[in-house]
Write a protein that holds these residues in place. Structure first.
Motif, PDB file in Angstrom:
ATOM      1  N   ASP A 191     -11.976  -7.527  -6.087  1.00 55.01           N
ATOM      2  CA  ASP A 191     -11.486  -7.380  -4.721  1.00 55.01           C
ATOM      3  C   ASP A 191     -12.540  -7.908  -3.759  1.00 55.01           C
ATOM      4  O   ASP A 191     -13.711  -8.073  -4.113  1.00 55.01           O
ATOM      5  N   SER A 192     -12.100  -8.161  -2.536  1.00 50.55           N
ATOM      6  CA  SER A 192     -13.025  -8.633  -1.510  1.00 50.55           C
ATOM      7  C   SER A 192     -13.704  -7.452  -0.828  1.00 50.55           C
ATOM      8  O   SER A 192     -13.236  -6.310  -0.900  1.00 50.55           O
ATOM      9  N   LEU A 193     -14.809  -7.743  -0.168  1.00 46.50           N
ATOM     10  CA  LEU A 193     -15.465  -6.748   0.676  1.00 46.50           C
ATOM     11  C   LEU A 193     -14.509  -6.337   1.792  1.00 46.50           C
ATOM     12  O   LEU A 193     -13.763  -7.164   2.321  1.00 46.50           O
ATOM     13  N   GLN A 194     -14.513  -5.045   2.136  1.00 44.03           N
ATOM     14  CA  GLN A 194     -13.601  -4.527   3.151  1.00 44.03           C
ATOM     15  C   GLN A 194     -14.386  -3.784   4.232  1.00 44.03           C
ATOM     16  O   GLN A 194     -15.335  -3.062   3.923  1.00 44.03           O
ATOM     17  N   LEU A 195     -13.980  -3.967   5.474  1.00 44.11           N
ATOM     18  CA  LEU A 195     -14.497  -3.188   6.594  1.00 44.11           C
ATOM     19  C   LEU A 195     -13.305  -2.492   7.244  1.00 44.11           C
ATOM     20  O   LEU A 195     -12.358  -3.142   7.685  1.00 44.11           O
ATOM     21  N   THR A 196     -13.364  -1.152   7.302  1.00 47.08           N
ATOM     22  CA  THR A 196     -12.284  -0.358   7.879  1.00 47.08           C
ATOM     23  C   THR A 196     -12.858   0.575   8.940  1.00 47.08           C
ATOM     24  O   THR A 196     -13.891   1.222   8.700  1.00 47.08           O
ATOM     25  N   MET A 197     -12.205   0.656  10.105  1.00 46.05           N
ATOM     26  CA  MET A 197     -12.729   1.453  11.198  1.00 46.05           C
ATOM     27  C   MET A 197     -11.586   2.155  11.922  1.00 46.05           C
ATOM     28  O   MET A 197     -10.423   1.748  11.836  1.00 46.05           O
ATOM     29  N   SER A 198     -11.936   3.193  12.665  1.00 47.62           N
ATOM     30  CA  SER A 198     -10.974   3.871  13.525  1.00 47.62           C
ATOM     31  C   SER A 198     -11.734   4.650  14.582  1.00 47.62           C
ATOM     32  O   SER A 198     -12.923   4.952  14.421  1.00 47.62           O
TER      33      SER A 198
END
Length: 408
Positions: A191-198
């Motif tokens: 999988d690719s690197l992921q950046l998740t924010m909220s």
């Protein structure tokens, strides 16, 4: 006949920019009414549609009215938020999102790398005193320099809040003053690197004409390639020693900023409905989850049992582009061995602030090779280094800066 009113997920476009950072007036900050919307270079390549939640609260008249029904409802507060801000780990184009997620970077901007012409090093950290809109200190003003416009107010506001915009079918909506409260940088095998924010927002502006969206464009060089797990190396070991390489199958670094869960509307400004700025009031936390493959489980169990202070580096390289997550001070809080087959071990680590000046000094001096002699902007428990061709300074309103050559 209504035109262009349908909205489909695949046709929603996104743009993200910082709220005004240079020469900001009170009208540009939290509680102001200025329209600081995205423009050229602000279009984003997101992995999924950003979830915008309105979060309305109501007063309900429950007085006796001769029926079984309650009386009328009136809105008392608008408390919107933006969730699932998710994007792949692009080798270039994440700089602004990383600053929004972490909260701080050097005011002086990125540093040029003589051995890699046209490449620049960014260093993002979590501010240990919490994040909010404040003026630059005298030391930060010196770092900012005077290479900007003549009328630039060096003692301007540190503003890492976002305007997140969506171009929908019937209109465009701009979610204003989004403060990133939770962020995650993660990656797993295949999988690719992921950046998740909220995070919470102040208000939502609706633009019926969608006129501003005509200016949206993708910044040069952004969103053309990405990092994946096979690009990463992980180094983990006791602080003060040479950390050993270990083989990982996934990792997840989670950041939680200690912001107040504030429901209080801003009084009589903005019609008395907008949320007040969520200032730092709780405790920030940094955790790291790793799955290590084919390693001596007793080492990690002993580190957990002995409460050994560790350092960890997760570093990805793709050509001359680099992405590194640095943890100068961690301790294992949970270990879960898997004894089936070849075996693996899952464990969680947590960052904590040292009580001694000697340990603080060790943090300031940690990862000197990786930083290329760039100082920690603020002594912190987590830093993210990005090496890319992005030469703009995200702390200074994306203005082009004169970077300082570093010695290598």
């Amino acid at each position: 006949m209504l035109e262009n009113t349908a909205t489909q997920d695949f046709s929603i476009e996104h743009a993200i920019c910082f709220e005004k950072q240079l020469q900001a007036t009170q009208n540009d900050l939290y509680g102001g009414s200025a329209n600081n919307w995205p423009g050229a270079g602000d279009k984003m390549q997101v992995k999924a549609n950003v979830e915008v939640q309105t979060g309305r609260e109501y007063f309900t008249d429950v007085s006796a009215n001769g029926t079984q029904f309650t009386g009328a409802k009136r809105i008392t507060a608008e408390m919107p938020s933006a969730a699932s801000i998710t994007t792949d780990g692009w080798v270039q184009g994440l700089e602004r999102l990383l600053l929004a997620a972490m909260g701080y970077a050097s005011v002086a901007g990125p540093v040029s790398i003589p051995s890699s012409p046209s490449f620049y090093r960014h260093f993002f950290v979590i501010p240990p005193q919490g994040r909010n809109q404040r003026k630059y200190t005298d030391d930060e003003s010196i770092l900012a320099g005077d290479s900007y416009e003549d009328d630039d107010d060096i003692k301007d506001t540190i503003n890492t809040y976002l305007c997140i915009s969506q171009k929908l079918g019937p209109y465009a909506q701009h979610v204003r003053n989004v403060v990133i409260k939770e962020a995650e940088i993660s990656c797993s095998a295949k999988d690719s690197l992921q950046l998740t924010m909220s995070g919470p927002a102040e208000r939502i502006d609706r633009e019926d004409t969608k006129e501003s969206t005509k200016n949206w464009s993708i910044s040069d060089g952004a969103f053309k390639d990405w990092f994946q797990l096979s690009d990463f190396q992980c180094f983990l070991g006791p602080a003060g020693t040479n950390a050993a390489a270990c083989s990982i199958t996934e990792f997840s670094a989670k950041i939680s900023h200690g912001l107040s869960d504030d429901n209080t509307p801003t009084g009589t400004s903005n019609n008395g409905l907008s949320r007040a700025e969520p200032l730092p009031s709780g405790k920030s936390s940094v955790t790291l989850d790793l799955t290590v493959y084919l390693h001596d489980k007793t080492i990690y169990e002993d580190w957990a049992k002995n409460e050994t202070i560790l350092t960890c580096k997760l570093e990805a390289t793709r050509g001359q582009y680099k992405f590194a997550i640095l943890f100068p001070r961690l301790a294992i809080t949970q270990v879960t061995p898997n004894f089936d087959g070849a075996g693996s071990i899952q464990f969680s680590l947590e960052a904590s602030w040292p009580n001694s000046e000697a340990e603080l000094e060790a943090i300031r001096n940690s990862f000197a090779t990786e930083r290329g002699n760039v100082d920690w902007p603020l002594t912190s428990l987590m830093g993210v280094l990005v090496t890319s061709k992005e030469n703009r300074n995200p702390m200074r309103g994306m203005e082009v800066t004169e970077t300082t050559n570093e010695e290598e």
